[in-house]
Motif scaffolding. Sequence first.
Motif, short mmCIF file in Angstrom:
data_model
loop_
_atom_site.label_atom_id
_atom_site.label_comp_id
_atom_site.label_asym_id
_atom_site.label_seq_id
_atom_site.Cartn_x
_atom_site.Cartn_y
_atom_site.Cartn_z
N LEU A 94 39.10 20.71 -40.25
CA LEU A 94 38.76 19.28 -40.32
C LEU A 94 37.84 18.99 -41.50
CD1 LEU A 94 38.59 16.41 -38.97
CD2 LEU A 94 36.59 17.29 -37.73
N SER A 95 36.78 19.78 -41.64
CA SER A 95 35.80 19.50 -42.69
C SER A 95 36.26 19.96 -44.06
CB SER A 95 34.45 20.15 -42.33
OG SER A 95 34.58 21.54 -42.13
N SER A 96 37.09 21.02 -44.12
CA SER A 96 37.48 21.56 -45.43
C SER A 96 38.76 20.95 -45.98
CB SER A 96 37.65 23.08 -45.35
OG SER A 96 38.72 23.42 -44.47
N ASP A 97 39.66 20.49 -45.11
CA ASP A 97 40.97 20.04 -45.58
C ASP A 97 41.35 18.63 -45.12
OD1 ASP A 97 41.92 22.53 -46.94
OD2 ASP A 97 41.68 23.36 -44.93
N LEU A 98 41.29 18.38 -43.82
CA LEU A 98 41.83 17.14 -43.29
C LEU A 98 41.06 15.92 -43.79
CD1 LEU A 98 42.63 18.15 -39.59
CD2 LEU A 98 43.93 18.60 -41.68
N LEU A 99 39.76 15.97 -43.70
CA LEU A 99 38.98 14.82 -44.14
C LEU A 99 39.03 14.65 -45.66
CD1 LEU A 99 35.88 14.97 -41.77
CD2 LEU A 99 37.88 13.48 -41.64
N TRP B 26 29.47 19.52 -35.78
CA TRP B 26 30.11 20.27 -36.86
C TRP B 26 30.06 19.48 -38.18
CZ3 TRP B 26 32.07 25.19 -37.19
CH2 TRP B 26 32.77 25.48 -38.37
N LEU B 27 30.37 18.21 -38.11
CA LEU B 27 30.37 17.41 -39.33
C LEU B 27 28.96 17.28 -39.91
CD1 LEU B 27 32.96 14.60 -38.52
CD2 LEU B 27 33.30 16.73 -39.79
N LEU B 28 27.98 17.11 -39.05
CA LEU B 28 26.60 17.03 -39.52
C LEU B 28 26.18 18.32 -40.21
CD1 LEU B 28 24.91 15.24 -36.48
CD2 LEU B 28 25.13 14.31 -38.80
N GLU B 29 26.69 19.44 -39.72
CA GLU B 29 26.30 20.75 -40.26
C GLU B 29 27.15 21.22 -41.43
OE1 GLU B 29 23.80 23.02 -39.24
OE2 GLU B 29 23.01 21.21 -38.26
N ASN B 30 28.41 20.75 -41.51
CA ASN B 30 29.34 21.39 -42.43
C ASN B 30 30.07 20.48 -43.41
OD1 ASN B 30 29.46 24.33 -41.31
ND2 ASN B 30 29.66 23.03 -39.49
N TRP B 31 29.95 19.17 -43.27
CA TRP B 31 30.67 18.28 -44.19
C TRP B 31 29.66 17.57 -45.08
CZ3 TRP B 31 33.03 12.87 -43.59
CH2 TRP B 31 33.96 12.65 -44.62
N LYS B 32 29.72 17.86 -46.34
CA LYS B 32 28.72 17.35 -47.27
C LYS B 32 28.77 15.83 -47.41
CE LYS B 32 31.63 18.15 -51.37
NZ LYS B 32 31.84 16.72 -51.67
N ASP B 33 29.91 15.22 -47.11
CA ASP B 33 30.04 13.77 -47.26
C ASP B 33 29.81 13.01 -45.96
OD1 ASP B 33 30.68 13.95 -49.98
OD2 ASP B 33 32.78 14.37 -49.53
N VAL B 34 29.20 13.66 -44.98
CA VAL B 34 29.07 13.07 -43.65
C VAL B 34 28.33 11.74 -43.68
CG1 VAL B 34 26.96 14.32 -43.08
CG2 VAL B 34 28.48 13.55 -41.24
N ASP B 35 27.37 11.59 -44.61
CA ASP B 35 26.59 10.36 -44.67
C ASP B 35 27.22 9.29 -45.56
OD1 ASP B 35 24.52 11.27 -42.98
OD2 ASP B 35 23.61 12.37 -44.65
#
Length: 282
Positions: A90-95, A127-136
């Motif tokens: 989810l965080s590396s590819d889908l989003l 997971w997104l808070l911890e692993n997706w740099k664009d979460v904000d």
Amino acid sequence: MDDTQQITEDEFKRLADFLYRRTGMVFTETKRYYVERRIIERIVATSSRSFAGYFAYLRSETRNEVEHLINAFTVNETYFYREDHQLACLSSDLLKERVTAKRPGDTIRIWSVPCSTGEEPYSIAIWLLENWKDVDAYDIEIVGSDIDTRVLEAAAEGIFGKRALMRLSPELIERYFHGLDDERWQILEDLRQSVRFSRVNLIETKETRPQGRFDVIFCRNVLIYFDDESRRIAAENLYDNLLPGGFICLGHTESMSRISPLFEVCRYSGAIVYRRPQELRA
């Protein structure tokens, strides 16, 4: 009704048919003991004298007893970070693919259905808070849905035991939960407020359609309880709930290719997922 009394073969079939029409779940003779235990509990709870009396009450009652019955037959085995290879995908590819057509500040919608007691939608948030740099950079909306009203109440409360948290590090537990006692932790209020919960029956279009369209849907380990016809209906409803180009993640034993031709298969390094094509097929 004596809790040692068994329901007859005809009664079992009538009940199984009722549950199938209401939920899409299939109960065969191999599940007879499982069914009998739960139906006897409902017979006792409603002070019915027999299966016939309970079934008449069930069919004439308001939605309350139907909900109680459905709740008794749902399976709610889950824990945080379950099948986390899909979260990594989810965080590396889908989003990454979904945001190519969005601008900073746009909404990204993620649906967890069924969500059980909330471990999955809360796992997505953590997971997104911890692993997706664009979460904000985006407005992330997470919705958790289930047919079982009891688990939805528990999900909104957000209290979990050791087993549910067994795959989370002590650091994550300290960061996102506060301890109630030695055995229970409650997820922080900000995270509880970040997930919206709703009751949804996947085979009822009138219930799935109002949820709107999503960029990513997690629908794991529920279609295995359906027969072919119910799976097809659920798949079509899920397709309608996806934005063009949106993704759906199933459980590791499930394959959308065996259910519906509507979706494209997408193979990533960490997971196989399914996508609604950008253009409608002829």
